[in-house]
Design a protein around this motif. Structure first.
Motif, PDB file in Angstrom:
ATOM      1  N   ALA A 194       0.837  -1.205   0.000  1.00  0.00           N
ATOM      2  CA  ALA A 194       0.000   0.000   0.000  1.00  0.00           C
ATOM      3  C   ALA A 194       0.870   1.252   0.000  1.00  0.00           C
ATOM      4  O   ALA A 194       0.569   2.225  -0.712  1.00  0.00           O
ATOM      5  CB  ALA A 194      -0.940  -0.004   1.208  1.00  0.00           C
ATOM      6  N   PHE A 195       1.961   1.244   0.743  1.00  0.00           N
ATOM      7  CA  PHE A 195       2.860   2.395   0.747  1.00  0.00           C
ATOM      8  C   PHE A 195       3.604   2.535  -0.581  1.00  0.00           C
ATOM      9  O   PHE A 195       3.860   3.654  -1.036  1.00  0.00           O
ATOM     10  CB  PHE A 195       3.840   2.329   1.923  1.00  0.00           C
ATOM     11  N   GLU A 196       3.939   1.418  -1.206  1.00  0.00           N
ATOM     12  CA  GLU A 196       4.559   1.492  -2.534  1.00  0.00           C
ATOM     13  C   GLU A 196       3.574   2.092  -3.541  1.00  0.00           C
ATOM     14  O   GLU A 196       3.957   2.908  -4.389  1.00  0.00           O
ATOM     15  CB  GLU A 196       5.041   0.114  -2.988  1.00  0.00           C
ATOM     16  N   PHE A 197       2.297   1.699  -3.427  1.00  0.00           N
ATOM     17  CA  PHE A 197       1.276   2.306  -4.281  1.00  0.00           C
ATOM     18  C   PHE A 197       1.184   3.805  -4.022  1.00  0.00           C
ATOM     19  O   PHE A 197       1.121   4.607  -4.961  1.00  0.00           O
ATOM     20  CB  PHE A 197      -0.099   1.654  -4.045  1.00  0.00           C
ATOM     21  N   LYS A 198       1.194   4.195  -2.754  1.00  0.00           N
ATOM     22  CA  LYS A 198       1.102   5.618  -2.393  1.00  0.00           C
ATOM     23  C   LYS A 198       2.224   6.422  -3.040  1.00  0.00           C
ATOM     24  O   LYS A 198       2.004   7.512  -3.573  1.00  0.00           O
ATOM     25  CB  LYS A 198       1.144   5.785  -0.876  1.00  0.00           C
ATOM     26  N   THR A 199       3.421   5.885  -3.035  1.00  0.00           N
ATOM     27  CA  THR A 199       4.564   6.564  -3.651  1.00  0.00           C
ATOM     28  C   THR A 199       4.329   6.777  -5.142  1.00  0.00           C
ATOM     29  O   THR A 199       4.539   7.876  -5.667  1.00  0.00           O
ATOM     30  CB  THR A 199       5.850   5.749  -3.432  1.00  0.00           C
ATOM     31  N   GLU A 200       3.879   5.740  -5.827  1.00  0.00           N
ATOM     32  CA  GLU A 200       3.620   5.862  -7.266  1.00  0.00           C
ATOM     33  C   GLU A 200       2.456   6.808  -7.533  1.00  0.00           C
ATOM     34  O   GLU A 200       2.504   7.601  -8.478  1.00  0.00           O
ATOM     35  CB  GLU A 200       3.352   4.494  -7.881  1.00  0.00           C
ATOM     36  N   MET A 201       1.424   6.758  -6.705  1.00  0.00           N
ATOM     37  CA  MET A 201       0.282   7.645  -6.869  1.00  0.00           C
ATOM     38  C   MET A 201       0.701   9.105  -6.707  1.00  0.00           C
ATOM     39  O   MET A 201       0.279   9.975  -7.476  1.00  0.00           O
ATOM     40  CB  MET A 201      -0.816   7.309  -5.849  1.00  0.00           C
ATOM     41  N   GLU A 202       1.551   9.367  -5.731  1.00  0.00           N
ATOM     42  CA  GLU A 202       2.035  10.738  -5.523  1.00  0.00           C
ATOM     43  C   GLU A 202       2.798  11.236  -6.737  1.00  0.00           C
ATOM     44  O   GLU A 202       2.665  12.393  -7.130  1.00  0.00           O
ATOM     45  CB  GLU A 202       2.895  10.813  -4.267  1.00  0.00           C
ATOM     46  N   ASP A 203       3.597  10.364  -7.357  1.00  0.00           N
ATOM     47  CA  ASP A 203       4.322  10.749  -8.569  1.00  0.00           C
ATOM     48  C   ASP A 203       3.354  11.119  -9.687  1.00  0.00           C
ATOM     49  O   ASP A 203       3.540  12.105 -10.387  1.00  0.00           O
ATOM     50  CB  ASP A 203       5.240   9.616  -9.051  1.00  0.00           C
ATOM     51  N   VAL A 204       2.310  10.315  -9.846  1.00  0.00           N
ATOM     52  CA  VAL A 204       1.333  10.577 -10.905  1.00  0.00           C
ATOM     53  C   VAL A 204       0.579  11.872 -10.619  1.00  0.00           C
ATOM     54  O   VAL A 204       0.420  12.719 -11.498  1.00  0.00           O
ATOM     55  CB  VAL A 204       0.351   9.394 -11.057  1.00  0.00           C
ATOM     56  N   PRO A 206       8.614  12.698 -15.329  1.00  0.00           N
ATOM     57  CA  PRO A 206       8.448  13.204 -16.695  1.00  0.00           C
ATOM     58  C   PRO A 206       7.782  12.189 -17.628  1.00  0.00           C
ATOM     59  O   PRO A 206       7.289  12.538 -18.688  1.00  0.00           O
ATOM     60  CB  PRO A 206       9.868  13.508 -17.149  1.00  0.00           C
ATOM     61  N   TYR A 207       7.758  10.941 -17.234  1.00  0.00           N
ATOM     62  CA  TYR A 207       7.154   9.879 -18.041  1.00  0.00           C
ATOM     63  C   TYR A 207       5.835   9.467 -17.391  1.00  0.00           C
ATOM     64  O   TYR A 207       5.721   8.411 -16.788  1.00  0.00           O
ATOM     65  CB  TYR A 207       8.107   8.692 -18.171  1.00  0.00           C
ATOM     66  N   VAL A 208       4.830  10.334 -17.533  1.00  0.00           N
ATOM     67  CA  VAL A 208       3.565  10.145 -16.826  1.00  0.00           C
ATOM     68  C   VAL A 208       2.920   8.808 -17.177  1.00  0.00           C
ATOM     69  O   VAL A 208       2.429   8.104 -16.293  1.00  0.00           O
ATOM     70  CB  VAL A 208       2.601  11.325 -17.091  1.00  0.00           C
ATOM     71  N   ASP A 209       2.923   8.414 -18.442  1.00  0.00           N
ATOM     72  CA  ASP A 209       2.313   7.135 -18.823  1.00  0.00           C
ATOM     73  C   ASP A 209       2.990   5.970 -18.118  1.00  0.00           C
ATOM     74  O   ASP A 209       2.326   5.047 -17.645  1.00  0.00           O
ATOM     75  CB  ASP A 209       2.373   6.937 -20.339  1.00  0.00           C
ATOM     76  N   GLU A 210       4.307   6.023 -18.035  1.00  0.00           N
ATOM     77  CA  GLU A 210       5.038   4.968 -17.330  1.00  0.00           C
ATOM     78  C   GLU A 210       4.741   5.026 -15.834  1.00  0.00           C
ATOM     79  O   GLU A 210       4.643   3.986 -15.178  1.00  0.00           O
ATOM     80  CB  GLU A 210       6.531   5.094 -17.585  1.00  0.00           C
ATOM     81  N   GLU A 256       1.448   3.404 -15.263  1.00  0.00           N
ATOM     82  CA  GLU A 256       1.613   1.957 -15.345  1.00  0.00           C
ATOM     83  C   GLU A 256       2.218   1.399 -14.065  1.00  0.00           C
ATOM     84  O   GLU A 256       1.790   0.354 -13.565  1.00  0.00           O
ATOM     85  CB  GLU A 256       2.485   1.600 -16.552  1.00  0.00           C
ATOM     86  N   ARG A 257       3.211   2.092 -13.512  1.00  0.00           N
ATOM     87  CA  ARG A 257       3.810   1.653 -12.243  1.00  0.00           C
ATOM     88  C   ARG A 257       2.777   1.718 -11.118  1.00  0.00           C
ATOM     89  O   ARG A 257       2.715   0.834 -10.265  1.00  0.00           O
ATOM     90  CB  ARG A 257       5.032   2.489 -11.898  1.00  0.00           C
ATOM     91  N   MET A 258       1.933   2.757 -11.132  1.00  0.00           N
ATOM     92  CA  MET A 258       0.891   2.894 -10.120  1.00  0.00           C
ATOM     93  C   MET A 258      -0.090   1.723 -10.235  1.00  0.00           C
ATOM     94  O   MET A 258      -0.469   1.120  -9.228  1.00  0.00           O
ATOM     95  CB  MET A 258       0.159   4.227 -10.286  1.00  0.00           C
ATOM     96  N   GLN A 259      -0.475   1.377 -11.455  1.00  0.00           N
ATOM     97  CA  GLN A 259      -1.383   0.251 -11.665  1.00  0.00           C
ATOM     98  C   GLN A 259      -0.751  -1.054 -11.183  1.00  0.00           C
ATOM     99  O   GLN A 259      -1.428  -1.891 -10.568  1.00  0.00           O
ATOM    100  CB  GLN A 259      -1.753   0.132 -13.140  1.00  0.00           C
TER     101      GLN A 259
END
Length: 114
Positions: free
Chosen positions: A36-46, A52-56, A59-62
């Motif tokens: 869940a915390f790893e997801f939170k990190t990716e979500m914050e980036d999105v 700079p690679y929003v699509d990527e 994908e990491r968030m998913q």
């Protein structure tokens, strides 16, 4: 693949890795929190567009959300509960709930303090 089929594949994988023991539920819960915390990190980036690679980044968030599902499916099996039944119970609990959203958070009517 349908969700139920994926759920069965996750459980087959978990069984093949000797994970489906009730006594391991506390460790599986810790794994869920980690994911869940790893997801939170990716979500914050999105959400902040720091990547700079929003699509990527999406994908990491998913992928991280998928990991959250995997950990919950395994935890449910360890505890002898059905994920769909849990979701149904939760929906029945909230479906008629009254309240309002403040700052992006739903607050139940009985918890509203003006």
């Amino acid at each position: 693949m349908e969700f139920k089929e994926l759920q069965e594949k996750v459980l087959e994988w978990a069984a093949s890795h000797d994970l489906l023991h009730e006594e391991n539920a506390d460790k599986q819960f810790a794994k869920f929190i980690e994911e869940a915390f790893e997801f939170k990190t990716e979500m914050e980036d999105v959400l902040s567009y720091t990547d700079p690679y929003v699509d990527e980044a999406v994908e990491r968030m998913q992928l991280e959300m998928g990991d959250v599902f995997v950990t919950l499916i395994i935890l449910c099996k360890q505890l002898g509960i059905e994920p769909q039944e849990c979701l149904e119970l939760a929906y029945d609990k909230i479906k008629n709930r009254k309240g309002e959203t403040r700052n992006g958070v739903f607050i139940k009517a009985e918890d509203l303090h003006d």
